[in-house]
Write a protein that holds these residues in place. Structure first.
Motif: not given
Length: 610
Positions: A167-183
């Motif tokens: 039920d979970t997605i894990f994310l990591a960012k370094e140098g490339s764009p990444l954004v979370i949308g909250v609903g």
């Protein structure tokens, strides 16, 4: 270059992710894939080519899935193929990745020595195996992610599924764009907010060195040391705008024809009560009195807009202007003054161009002021800048930039005038004259659209030529560069742009009766010199396509064909007008040659890797 998207919530995750991938098509891609979870099991489909190929296999994925991730790939390591398409998997791990892992070869050798088998040629599969190794140690996704990314060098935006965490997605960012949308009881992630702007009204923009996990009801953030971070929500007051063709054969053609209305709307936005709107132009947030020199950094078409900017920013402000390719800027140890005395201007349609973003970070560390001209609010370049001029040109889907280019020229010109006004170098009388000329510009651009008719009548004589030269003087020189770039981008014809006076210093050796030369020759202060340069070409039997006034007898006399272009006195506005015929010429030659105009081979709209 790649695009990633994910969803977790009560709705059909597969369809939502596929819809999100369609919104990322503008970036350019060669393959696509989706992974979805149902009852703890990961289902995976991926295909080479366009999304329609993946769409034909959506029924193989569980429509009841409430968690899925997707990817559009632009090949960097390993050619376009189904096996190289994302998502990639290793034991207990499924991953999508945007970016480049610089030490992948070393890691791959280490993993192979340990008996790990590889199925693809990508750098991304290395990440999957590294995370799988770390996850096997103690079954903690957060710890596995932190230990795994500590082994990586390069740029990455990661979306990771771990077995046992259905039920979970894990994310990591370094140098490339990444954004979370909250609903509401659902959450998204993506390479940019286009993937979810219609369904989520709040966003969390991840910074470099940050990780996150998203489930339907919770978002958690932490840094690379494992320390929990507070949420920083941004309200999304943004709509995607029209991304339909509206009856045009290609997006590029539609976007060429949108330029009169785009420029008209820009004029309304950047003027207030008949005067320059300094707030909208991004002047008010800069310390102008400190600035002693200016560096413009950009890539591709945006770099050419920057070159044009130099032609009017220097005389208007009295400041020296240097224009750099962003991919070279930070590697040549550029001269920059600290304490805000150097202003670095970034020009980027997407606001995500990796080389340009890296240049801004370098300049910021050096103590420069940062100003950007871009088309996408909330983009990485917008957020890192001290001040941003948002072009508001609307979505540009075609990879070859058209309306964004002319908007960039106009925005840089208006910004330079506002700067000059603030430091006392633009009088009220000069401002009034400029704004009067500005109000007539959309009418002239509308007239420039008539050049398409002439282009259609002449291309049969030229479209099979393997090479083209473009020439121009003064502000027409960058337009020559842009004309050559447009032609080679979408028609795959080799083309080069030169300052007209440079022909005799080498390139004229290429001229013969088989070589078409496009000469941008408006009736400006350079006109007589331009005619002389064209005569040099004609003396060597070159085929000349002139772009200029249709009543210009001198131009008509030295050209095989003349594409008409309206004439105005303002050099910046003339450059915008001269852009229209070269866009039509490139477009119709490409159509005649049968190429993929909107998504030409090997190219991407938003270049998010170095």
């Amino acid at each position: 270059m790649c695009g990633i998207v994910g969803y977790v919530g009560p709705r059909n995750a597969v369809q939502l992710v596929f819809d999100g991938l369609k919104k990322l098509e503008y970036r350019g891609y060669d393959s696509a894939g989706i992974a979805a979870i149902k009852n703890g099991q990961v289902y995976l489909e991926k295909e080479k080519g366009k999304l329609v190929n993946l769409g034909a296999k959506l029924d193989q994925l569980p429509s009841e899935s409430q968690l899925a991730v997707g990817h559009t790939r632009w090949a960097t390591h390993g050619g376009p193929s189904q096996v190289n398409a994302h998502p990639h998997q290793s034991e207990g791990v499924t991953i999508v990745h945007n970016g480049i892992i610089e030490n992948y070869d070393t890691l791959k050798s280490e993993l192979k020595a340990q008996g790990v088998e590889f199925n693809s040629d990508t750098d991304t599969e290395v990440i999957a195996h590294v995370l799988s190794q770390e996850y096997a140690k103690d079954s903690s996704p957060q710890k596995a992610l932190l230990r795994g990314i500590a082994r990586l060098n390069g740029a990455y935006a990661l979306g990771v599924l771990f077995s046992g965490q259905a039920d979970t997605i894990f994310l990591a960012k370094e140098g490339s764009p990444l954004v979370i949308g909250v609903g509401q009881d659902e959450n998204y992630f993506g390479s940019d907010i286009t993937t979810f702007a219609e369904v989520a009204k709040q966003a969390i923009f991840l910074n470099d060195g940050e990780c996150a996990s998203i489930s339907a009801k919770e978002v958690r953030l932490w840094d690379f040391s494992g320390a929990e971070l507070k949420h920083h929500y941004t309200s999304i007051n943004w709509t995607p705008g029209s991304a339909e063709k509206h009856g045009y054969r290609h997006y590029m053609l539609k976007e060429i024809h949108e330029q009169p209305s785009v420029i008209s709307h820009s004029i309304e936005h950047f003027l207030k009560d008949g005067k320059l709107n300094e707030e909208a132009l991004g002047i008010t947030k800069l310390d102008l009195d400190k600035i002693q020199d200016i560096n413009i950094v950009a890539c591709g078409t945006a770099f050419i807009a920057g070159l044009l900017g130099k032609y009017f920013i220097e005389p208007l402000t009295g400041l020296p202007v240097n224009v750099d390719l962003a991919s070279e800027f930070r590697y040549r140890n550029p001269h920059m003054l600290d304490e805000g005395r150097t202003l670095v201007i970034a020009v980027s349609q997407s606001g995500e161009t990796a080389d340009t973003l890296a240049s801004l970070k370098h300049a910021k560390e050096a103590g420069c002021q940062i100003f950007s001209v871009c088309n996408v609010e909330y983009s990485s370049i917008d957020r890192i800048s001290d001040s941003t001029l948002l072009m508001n040109a609307g979505p540009e889907i075609g990879v070859a930039s058209t309306k964004a280019f002319t908007s960039q020229i106009l925005c840089l010109y208006l910004w330079a005038n506002a700067f000059a006004k603030q430091i006392g170098k633009l009088s009220p009388e000069q401002e009034n004259q400029m704004t009067q000329e500005l109000h007539s510009l959309p009418v002239h651009i509308d007239l420039a659209m008539n050049s398409e008719d002439k282009v259609k009548t002449i291309i049969n004589d030229y479209y099979e030529s393997p090479n083209f030269l473009y020439i121009g003087r003064g502000p027409s020189y960058p337009i020559a560069l842009e004309g050559a770039l447009k032609l080679k981008e979408i028609s795959y014809i080799h083309a080069e742009g030169y300052a007209s006076g440079e022909l005799k210093h080498g390139p004229i050796a290429l001229v013969d009766r088989h070589m078409p030369i496009v000469a941008i020759a408006p009736q400006d202060e350079y006109h007589d010199k331009s005619i002389s340069n064209i005569e040099e070409v004609r003396a060597r039997e070159g085929m000349v396509i002139g772009i200029g006034h249709d009543k210009d007898d001198k131009l008509q006399a030295v050209c095989n064909d003349v594409i008409p272009c309206p004439q105005v006195n303002n050099p910046a506005f003339q450059a915008i007008l001269s852009s229209i015929p070269i866009q039509f010429l490139a477009y119709h030659i490409a159509v005649k040659r049968g190429t993929d105009v909107d998504q030409p081979r090997n190219l991407a709209k938003s270049v998010t890797v170095e």
